[in-house]
Design a protein around this motif. Structure first.
Motif, PDB file in Angstrom:
ATOM      1  N   ARG A  13      24.024  29.476 -27.576  1.00 59.40           N
ATOM      2  CA  ARG A  13      23.233  28.951 -26.463  1.00 59.40           C
ATOM      3  C   ARG A  13      22.215  27.906 -26.923  1.00 59.40           C
ATOM      4  NH1 ARG A  13      20.852  32.646 -21.754  1.00 59.40           N
ATOM      5  NH2 ARG A  13      23.082  32.952 -21.652  1.00 59.40           N
ATOM      6  N   ARG A  14      21.472  28.211 -27.966  1.00 57.94           N
ATOM      7  CA  ARG A  14      20.452  27.271 -28.453  1.00 57.94           C
ATOM      8  C   ARG A  14      21.095  25.934 -28.823  1.00 57.94           C
ATOM      9  NH1 ARG A  14      16.709  25.434 -32.114  1.00 57.94           N
ATOM     10  NH2 ARG A  14      14.616  26.200 -31.763  1.00 57.94           N
ATOM     11  N   ASP A  15      22.196  26.008 -29.528  1.00 60.32           N
ATOM     12  CA  ASP A  15      22.919  24.807 -29.936  1.00 60.32           C
ATOM     13  C   ASP A  15      23.405  24.026 -28.715  1.00 60.32           C
ATOM     14  OD1 ASP A  15      24.211  23.234 -32.090  1.00 60.32           O
ATOM     15  OD2 ASP A  15      26.051  23.921 -31.103  1.00 60.32           O
ATOM     16  N   ARG A  16      23.915  24.724 -27.726  1.00 61.01           N
ATOM     17  CA  ARG A  16      24.389  24.083 -26.502  1.00 61.01           C
ATOM     18  C   ARG A  16      23.247  23.395 -25.768  1.00 61.01           C
ATOM     19  NH1 ARG A  16      26.767  28.395 -24.856  1.00 61.01           N
ATOM     20  NH2 ARG A  16      25.679  28.688 -22.891  1.00 61.01           N
ATOM     21  N   ILE A  17      22.072  23.998 -25.785  1.00 57.61           N
ATOM     22  CA  ILE A  17      20.902  23.390 -25.137  1.00 57.61           C
ATOM     23  C   ILE A  17      20.548  22.073 -25.830  1.00 57.61           C
ATOM     24  CG2 ILE A  17      18.415  23.650 -24.732  1.00 57.61           C
ATOM     25  CD1 ILE A  17      19.006  26.697 -24.323  1.00 57.61           C
ATOM     26  N   THR A  35      13.821  19.858 -17.796  1.00 60.18           N
ATOM     27  CA  THR A  35      14.402  21.118 -18.271  1.00 60.18           C
ATOM     28  C   THR A  35      15.490  21.603 -17.324  1.00 60.18           C
ATOM     29  OG1 THR A  35      12.585  22.318 -17.212  1.00 60.18           O
ATOM     30  CG2 THR A  35      12.378  21.861 -19.577  1.00 60.18           C
ATOM     31  N   ARG A  36      15.311  21.335 -16.041  1.00 59.12           N
ATOM     32  CA  ARG A  36      16.327  21.718 -15.050  1.00 59.12           C
ATOM     33  C   ARG A  36      17.653  21.007 -15.330  1.00 59.12           C
ATOM     34  NH1 ARG A  36      14.716  24.815 -11.132  1.00 59.12           N
ATOM     35  NH2 ARG A  36      12.543  24.399 -10.728  1.00 59.12           N
ATOM     36  N   ARG A  37      17.585  19.715 -15.592  1.00 56.95           N
ATOM     37  CA  ARG A  37      18.808  18.955 -15.890  1.00 56.95           C
ATOM     38  C   ARG A  37      19.459  19.435 -17.181  1.00 56.95           C
ATOM     39  NH1 ARG A  37      17.090  12.855 -14.250  1.00 56.95           N
ATOM     40  NH2 ARG A  37      18.098  12.877 -12.208  1.00 56.95           N
ATOM     41  N   VAL A  38      18.635  19.682 -18.193  1.00 54.58           N
ATOM     42  CA  VAL A  38      19.180  20.145 -19.475  1.00 54.58           C
ATOM     43  C   VAL A  38      19.822  21.513 -19.307  1.00 54.58           C
ATOM     44  CG1 VAL A  38      18.602  20.829 -21.841  1.00 54.58           C
ATOM     45  CG2 VAL A  38      17.590  18.750 -20.865  1.00 54.58           C
ATOM     46  N   PRO A  45      20.635  29.551 -17.826  1.00 58.60           N
ATOM     47  CA  PRO A  45      19.505  29.708 -16.908  1.00 58.60           C
ATOM     48  C   PRO A  45      18.312  28.876 -17.396  1.00 58.60           C
ATOM     49  CG  PRO A  45      20.339  31.847 -17.630  1.00 58.60           C
ATOM     50  CD  PRO A  45      21.025  30.803 -18.452  1.00 58.60           C
ATOM     51  N   LEU A  46      17.513  28.408 -16.472  1.00 56.34           N
ATOM     52  CA  LEU A  46      16.355  27.597 -16.804  1.00 56.34           C
ATOM     53  C   LEU A  46      15.442  28.289 -17.825  1.00 56.34           C
ATOM     54  CD1 LEU A  46      14.824  24.989 -16.243  1.00 56.34           C
ATOM     55  CD2 LEU A  46      13.757  26.111 -14.280  1.00 56.34           C
ATOM     56  N   GLY A  47      15.296  29.587 -17.712  1.00 55.38           N
ATOM     57  CA  GLY A  47      14.444  30.341 -18.638  1.00 55.38           C
ATOM     58  C   GLY A  47      14.908  30.289 -20.083  1.00 55.38           C
ATOM     59  N   SER A  48      16.174  29.969 -20.292  1.00 53.91           N
ATOM     60  CA  SER A  48      16.676  29.867 -21.672  1.00 53.91           C
ATOM     61  C   SER A  48      16.002  28.742 -22.437  1.00 53.91           C
ATOM     62  CB  SER A  48      18.189  29.626 -21.671  1.00 53.91           C
ATOM     63  OG  SER A  48      18.865  30.779 -21.259  1.00 53.91           O
TER      64      SER A  48
END
Length: 188
Positions: A13-17, A35-38, A45-48
């Motif tokens: 997940r972190r890498d994908r972000i 952050t919403r677009r990313v 989820p936005l909280g990630s």
């Protein structure tokens, strides 16, 4: 009682972000990279975003570090495989005309990084390290002053490619590289 959804195991997940951040910045620039677009681009989820990064700026720094490292790795790989001054010249031409920073997305990312570097020392250190790696790769084949000039020319031509309405002619790039490197001490 509300049934609890199982927690999604997502070690990438972190890498994908980070990759999604680069994708979004390449599409809409830093100013539009919310952050919403990313989160939407990363399909998280936005909280990630806030779970993995202290701030949007921390995400941007990591994303641009990755981008600069990726570009430097490609540059070094291209220069590591050549032998002799003529092959080195051709490799530089290929870097400019074919291999590095010819993708419009990468050009946008580069210019966004330059803009950040003009104002923020953290990004300036990042661009400085990128330039140092490029010069070091060029110094395998050219003396340090020539490598520095070649690096500046490569940067300048990528800017021209991004902004010019006419495509760059390979012959023009070959001529420029030849003129700049003709008197290099490695010449024979």
């Amino acid at each position: 009682m509300t049934e609890r959804r199982p927690r999604r195991h997502d070690p990438e997940r972190r890498d994908r972000i980070v990759e999604a951040c680069l994708e979004v910045v390449g599409e809409v620039g830093v100013a539009g990279a919310s952050t919403r677009r990313v989160a939407a681009a990363a399909d998280v989820p936005l909280g990630s975003i806030t779970y993995h990064f202290d701030s949007v700026d921390a995400l941007l720094v990591e994303a641009f570090e990755r981008f600069a490292r990726r570009m430097s790795d490609r540059f070094e790989a291209a220069m590591a495989t050549v032998h002799g001054i003529d092959e080195a010249r051709r490799a530089v031409v290929d870097l400019i005309a074919v291999d590095v920073l010819t993708d419009p997305h990468e050009l946008v990312l580069t210019h966004e990084l330059y803009t950040l570097a003009a104002r923020d020392p953290r990004y300036r250190r990042l661009t400085h390290a990128w330039m140092a790696r490029s010069r070091h790769a060029l110094e395998r084949h050219f003396d340090p002053p020539t490598a520095r000039l070649l690096d500046a020319m490569i940067e300048g031509l990528t800017i021209h490619r991004a902004l010019d309405t006419e495509p760059r002619d390979r012959d023009e790039v070959e001529l420029a590289v030849d003129r700049l490197t003709r008197t290099s001490p490695g010449d024979s």
